[in-house]
Design a protein around this motif. Structure first.
Motif, PDB file in Angstrom:
ATOM      1  N   LEU A   1       0.806  -1.217   0.000  1.00  0.00           N
ATOM      2  CA  LEU A   1       0.000   0.000   0.000  1.00  0.00           C
ATOM      3  C   LEU A   1       0.841   1.270   0.000  1.00  0.00           C
ATOM      4  N   SER A   2       1.892   1.290   0.805  1.00  0.00           N
ATOM      5  CA  SER A   2       2.716   2.497   0.879  1.00  0.00           C
ATOM      6  C   SER A   2       3.386   2.789  -0.453  1.00  0.00           C
ATOM      7  N   GLN A   3       3.842   1.726  -1.130  1.00  0.00           N
ATOM      8  CA  GLN A   3       4.460   1.904  -2.447  1.00  0.00           C
ATOM      9  C   GLN A   3       3.441   2.395  -3.473  1.00  0.00           C
ATOM     10  N   ALA A   4       2.252   1.792  -3.458  1.00  0.00           N
ATOM     11  CA  ALA A   4       1.192   2.209  -4.378  1.00  0.00           C
ATOM     12  C   ALA A   4       0.816   3.667  -4.124  1.00  0.00           C
ATOM     13  N   ALA A   5       0.723   4.060  -2.854  1.00  0.00           N
ATOM     14  CA  ALA A   5       0.361   5.432  -2.503  1.00  0.00           C
ATOM     15  C   ALA A   5       1.423   6.422  -2.959  1.00  0.00           C
ATOM     16  N   PHE A   6       2.705   6.050  -2.786  1.00  0.00           N
ATOM     17  CA  PHE A   6       3.796   6.927  -3.216  1.00  0.00           C
ATOM     18  C   PHE A   6       3.710   7.205  -4.718  1.00  0.00           C
TER      19      PHE A   6
ATOM     20  N   GLY B   1       0.637   9.390  -5.745  1.00  0.00           N
ATOM     21  CA  GLY B   1       0.862  10.817  -5.518  1.00  0.00           C
ATOM     22  C   GLY B   1       1.775  11.410  -6.580  1.00  0.00           C
ATOM     23  N   LEU B   2       2.783  10.642  -6.986  1.00  0.00           N
ATOM     24  CA  LEU B   2       3.737  11.118  -7.995  1.00  0.00           C
ATOM     25  C   LEU B   2       3.092  11.232  -9.375  1.00  0.00           C
ATOM     26  N   VAL B   3       2.293  10.237  -9.750  1.00  0.00           N
ATOM     27  CA  VAL B   3       1.705  10.250 -11.087  1.00  0.00           C
ATOM     28  C   VAL B   3       0.655  11.349 -11.223  1.00  0.00           C
ATOM     29  N   VAL B   4      -0.072  11.655 -10.143  1.00  0.00           N
ATOM     30  CA  VAL B   4      -1.058  12.743 -10.201  1.00  0.00           C
ATOM     31  C   VAL B   4      -0.348  14.086 -10.318  1.00  0.00           C
ATOM     32  N   HIS B   5       0.818  14.210  -9.676  1.00  0.00           N
ATOM     33  CA  HIS B   5       1.620  15.423  -9.858  1.00  0.00           C
ATOM     34  C   HIS B   5       2.132  15.514 -11.290  1.00  0.00           C
ATOM     35  N   PHE B   6       2.596  14.377 -11.818  1.00  0.00           N
ATOM     36  CA  PHE B   6       3.205  14.341 -13.146  1.00  0.00           C
ATOM     37  C   PHE B   6       2.180  14.628 -14.239  1.00  0.00           C
ATOM     38  N   ARG B   7       0.965  14.061 -14.060  1.00  0.00           N
ATOM     39  CA  ARG B   7      -0.112  14.225 -15.052  1.00  0.00           C
ATOM     40  C   ARG B   7      -1.419  14.211 -14.277  1.00  0.00           C
ATOM     41  N   VAL B   8      -2.192  15.262 -14.332  1.00  0.00           N
ATOM     42  CA  VAL B   8      -3.311  15.451 -13.405  1.00  0.00           C
ATOM     43  C   VAL B   8      -4.413  14.409 -13.553  1.00  0.00           C
ATOM     44  N   TYR B   9      -4.678  13.903 -14.763  1.00  0.00           N
ATOM     45  CA  TYR B   9      -5.878  13.095 -14.995  1.00  0.00           C
ATOM     46  C   TYR B   9      -6.012  11.836 -14.129  1.00  0.00           C
ATOM     47  N   PRO B  10      -4.913  11.176 -13.672  1.00  0.00           N
ATOM     48  CA  PRO B  10      -5.104   9.974 -12.837  1.00  0.00           C
ATOM     49  C   PRO B  10      -5.810  10.236 -11.512  1.00  0.00           C
ATOM     50  N   ILE B  11      -6.118  11.500 -11.202  1.00  0.00           N
ATOM     51  CA  ILE B  11      -6.874  11.799  -9.985  1.00  0.00           C
ATOM     52  C   ILE B  11      -8.236  11.103 -10.016  1.00  0.00           C
ATOM     53  N   ILE B  12      -8.738  10.774 -11.215  1.00  0.00           N
ATOM     54  CA  ILE B  12     -10.047  10.116 -11.324  1.00  0.00           C
ATOM     55  C   ILE B  12     -10.038   8.717 -10.714  1.00  0.00           C
ATOM     56  N   TYR B  13      -8.851   8.126 -10.515  1.00  0.00           N
ATOM     57  CA  TYR B  13      -8.771   6.776  -9.960  1.00  0.00           C
ATOM     58  C   TYR B  13      -8.777   6.772  -8.432  1.00  0.00           C
TER      59      TYR B  13
ATOM     60  N   ALA C   1       4.169  17.487  -1.633  1.00  0.00           N
ATOM     61  CA  ALA C   1       5.612  17.719  -1.558  1.00  0.00           C
ATOM     62  C   ALA C   1       6.189  18.049  -2.935  1.00  0.00           C
ATOM     63  N   CYS C   2       5.764  17.291  -3.945  1.00  0.00           N
ATOM     64  CA  CYS C   2       6.238  17.554  -5.316  1.00  0.00           C
ATOM     65  C   CYS C   2       5.808  18.938  -5.777  1.00  0.00           C
ATOM     66  N   ASN C   3       4.560  19.286  -5.467  1.00  0.00           N
ATOM     67  CA  ASN C   3       4.054  20.601  -5.860  1.00  0.00           C
ATOM     68  C   ASN C   3       4.756  21.723  -5.089  1.00  0.00           C
ATOM     69  N   ALA C   4       5.029  21.473  -3.813  1.00  0.00           N
ATOM     70  CA  ALA C   4       5.691  22.490  -2.992  1.00  0.00           C
ATOM     71  C   ALA C   4       7.098  22.776  -3.516  1.00  0.00           C
TER      72      ALA C   4
ATOM     73  N   SER D   1      -0.127   9.318  -0.353  1.00  0.00           N
ATOM     74  CA  SER D   1      -0.274   9.838  -1.719  1.00  0.00           C
ATOM     75  C   SER D   1      -0.461  11.357  -1.701  1.00  0.00           C
ATOM     76  N   GLY D   2      -1.275  11.845  -0.758  1.00  0.00           N
ATOM     77  CA  GLY D   2      -1.469  13.289  -0.649  1.00  0.00           C
ATOM     78  C   GLY D   2      -0.190  14.004  -0.266  1.00  0.00           C
TER      79      GLY D   2
END
Length: 437
Positions: free
Chosen positions: A165-170, A173-185, A244-247, A238-239
Motif C-alpha cells: 500500500l505504501s508503495q502504491a500510494a507513493f 501521488g507522484l503520477v497525479v503530480h506528473f499528469r493530473v488526470y489519474p486523480i479520477i482513480y 511535496a512535489c508541488n511544494a 499519496s497526498g
C-alpha cells in the motif's frame, strides 16, 4: 520444443513473450532512427511537436532558467528534468526513455495478468495488443511522454495486488503530480482498500482468471468502514507525495508552475478544432472569455458519469479504471489523439474477461470506433489543409465520435465477465493468506 509437445496454454516459440519483447524493442529503435532521418529529409516531420516543447523546456532548465518560459509547456518540472540529457547526450534521449517506458508497460501487463493466473497464451496475445499496436509504438518513438504515465499507473495496480500500500500510494501521488488526470482513480482505489482484504503484513487474495462470479457481485459497494487504517494511510502518503512535489516545484518556479501545470488544466478552453463536442461552442464564444464557473460546469457530465461507473464497478478495479478513462476522454473539453493511449494501456488487462468475440461483434466495435474517428479526420483535413469552412460538419462529426465511444463502451460493459480484483476475505481463508515477500 516441437509443436506436438506444447502444452495447451503455452504459446509457440514464434510468439513467445521474450520474442515479442525483443522484436518490439528492435522495432522502436528502428523507428527512432528512422524518425531522425525523416525529420532531416522530409517536409512532414516524424517527431511530435510536443517533443520539441519538452526539449526546449529541458534546455531552459539545464541553463538555470524556468522551463515555463517555453510557451505551451504545461507539464511537471520532472518531465523537463528527465529530458535534460537531450541537450547534453543526444536530442533523441527522451524518445528512448519514452519507448523504454512503453516496453515496461508490456512487462507490467504480463505481470498483472500472471498474478491473476491468466494462461501464458492469453497473456502473450493481450500484451501484443499493446506492444504491436501501431498507435502505441509510434507514441513513444515520436516523443510523447504518455508511456511514462501508463507505466506508473500499471505499477500502482501491481503494488496494490501485492499488498504494498505504501508503495502504491507513493507512486499514485507522484503520477497525479506528473499528469493530473489519474486523480479520477482516487475514489475506486480508496473503495477497494477494505481492511478485511489488506491486513498488515499479508498479501490480499486475488480472484483468479477462471473464477466465475455471480451476478450479485455487481451490486454497488457499500461504504462501510470508510475511514479504515488502510484508506487513511493511502490518502496521507499519496497526498503527502503530491503536495511535496508541488511544494518543491512552486519553490523553484512559483506561480508559473501553479498556473501552467495545474490550474490551466482545470479551466482549459481550446478554440482549435479537436475531437471534443465542446470545441465548436468554445470557438464561437472564445473572444468574450468564459468565466471560471462556465469552465467548471463542463466538468458536470464527466463527474456524473465517473460517479456512476465507480459505484457500479469499483470492485473490478482494473475494469472500472478502463471505463473511467474512456468516459473521461470522451466527455473531456479537449480531446487529442494522444489521450487514447490513456485507456489503451488498460485494454489488454480486461480482454481475458471479455465474452466479446472478434468476429463479428468485436470487429463491429473496432470498425465503428475507427470509422467515426476517420470521419472526423476527413472534415478536419478539409478545414485545416483546404481552408474550407466546415466547422458545423466537424462539430457533427464530434457528436458522431461521442456516440461511437458510448456505443462501444456499453458493448464492452455488456460483454464483460465481472470479476472483482480481490477475493472477499473470510475466516476460512486465513490459512491460505500468503505473507508478503
Amino acid at each position: 520444443m516441437s509443436r506436438g509437445s506444447e502444452k495447451p496454454d503455452e504459446s509457440p516459440k514464434w510468439m513467445s513473450f521474450r520474442t515479442l519483447l525483443v522484436s518490439s524493442m528492435l522495432l522502436r529503435v528502428f523507428l527512432i532512427i528512422y524518425g531522425e532521418w525523416q525529420d532531416a529529409h522530409m517536409e512532414v516531420r516524424y517527431t511530435d511537436i510536443d517533443y520539441t516543447v519538452f526539449s526546449d523546456a529541458a534546455s531552459l532548465m539545464a541553463s538555470g532558467e524556468s522551463p515555463y518560459k517555453r510557451t505551451t509547456y504545461r507539464y511537471s518540472p520532472l518531465l523537463a528534468l528527465l529530458l535534460v540529457p537531450n541537450s547534453i547526450i543526444h536530442r533523441s534521449w527522451g524518445k528512448f526513455i519514452f519507448s523504454a517506458s512503453d516496453l515496461l508497460v508490456g512487462l507490467f501487463i504480463r505481470e498483472i495478468l500472471k498474478l491473476r493466473k491468466v494462461s501464458e497464451k492469453v497473456c502473450t496475445v493481450s500484451v501484443m495488443v499493446w506492444l504491436l499496436n501501431p498507435f502505441t509504438f509510434t507514441i513513444g518513438t515520436r516523443g510523447n511522454c504518455e508511456p511514462i504515465v501508463c507505466a506508473m499507473i500499471l505499477w500502482i495496480i501491481i503494488s496494490l495486488m501485492k499488498g504494498n500500500l505504501s508503495q502504491a500510494a507513493f507512486w499514485y501521488g507522484l503520477v497525479v503530480h506528473f499528469r493530473v488526470y489519474p486523480i479520477i482513480y482516487a475514489l475506486p482505489i480508496i473503495l477497494v482498500l477494505d481492511s478485511k482484504l489488506f491486513r498488515s503484513g499479508h498479501k490480499p487474495p486475488l480472484e483468479d482468471w477462471n473464477t466465475h462470479t455471480s451476478s450479485t457481485d455487481k451490486k454497488t459497494l457499500r461504504l462501510k468502514s470508510l475511514f479504515s487504517r488502510e484508506r487513511i494511510m493511502f490518502g496521507l502518503i499519496s497526498g503527502g507525495v503530491f503536495l511535496a512535489c508541488n511544494a518543491v516545484s512552486f519553490y523553484f518556479y512559483g506561480h508559473e508552475f501553479l498556473h501552467e501545470a495545474l490550474l490551466y488544466h482545470l479551466t482549459r478552453t481550446d478554440p482549435r478544432h479537436n475531437f471534443s463536442i465542446y470545441f465548436y461552442h468554445i470557438y464561437l464564444h472564445y473572444e468574450r472569455q468564459f468565466s471560471a464557473v462556465e469552465k467548471l460546469i463542463s466538468f458536470l457530465p464527466q463527474f456524473t458519469v465517473q460517479l456512476a461507473l465507480v459505484f457500479s464497478f469499483s470492485k473490478d478495479l482494473v475494469f472500472c479504471m478502463f471505463l473511467q478513462t474512456v468516459a473521461f476522454v470522451a466527455f473531456n473539453k479537449v480531446i487529442t489523439a494522444q489521450y487514447f493511449v490513456w485507456f489503451y494501456c488498460l485494454l489488454p488487462l480486461i480482454l481475458p474477461w471479455s465474452r466479446m468475440k472478434l468476429k463479428w461483434e468485436g470487429l463491429l466495435c473496432i470498425i465503428l470506433w475507427i470509422g467515426a474517428q476517420t470521419h472526423w479526420l476527413l472534415w478536419g483535413y478539409m478545414l485545416e489543409f483546404k481552408g474550407v469552412n466546415v466547422f458545423l460538419q466537424l462539430w457533427m462529426a464530434s457528436l458522431v465520435f461521442l456516440a461511437a465511444n458510448t456505443f462501444v463502451l456499453v458493448k464492452i460493459i455488456h460483454r464483460h465477465r465481472f470479476s472483482p480484483l480481490f477475493r472477499q476475505y473470510v475466516s476460512s481463508d486465513r490459512k491460505n493468506v500468503k505473507k508478503l515477500d
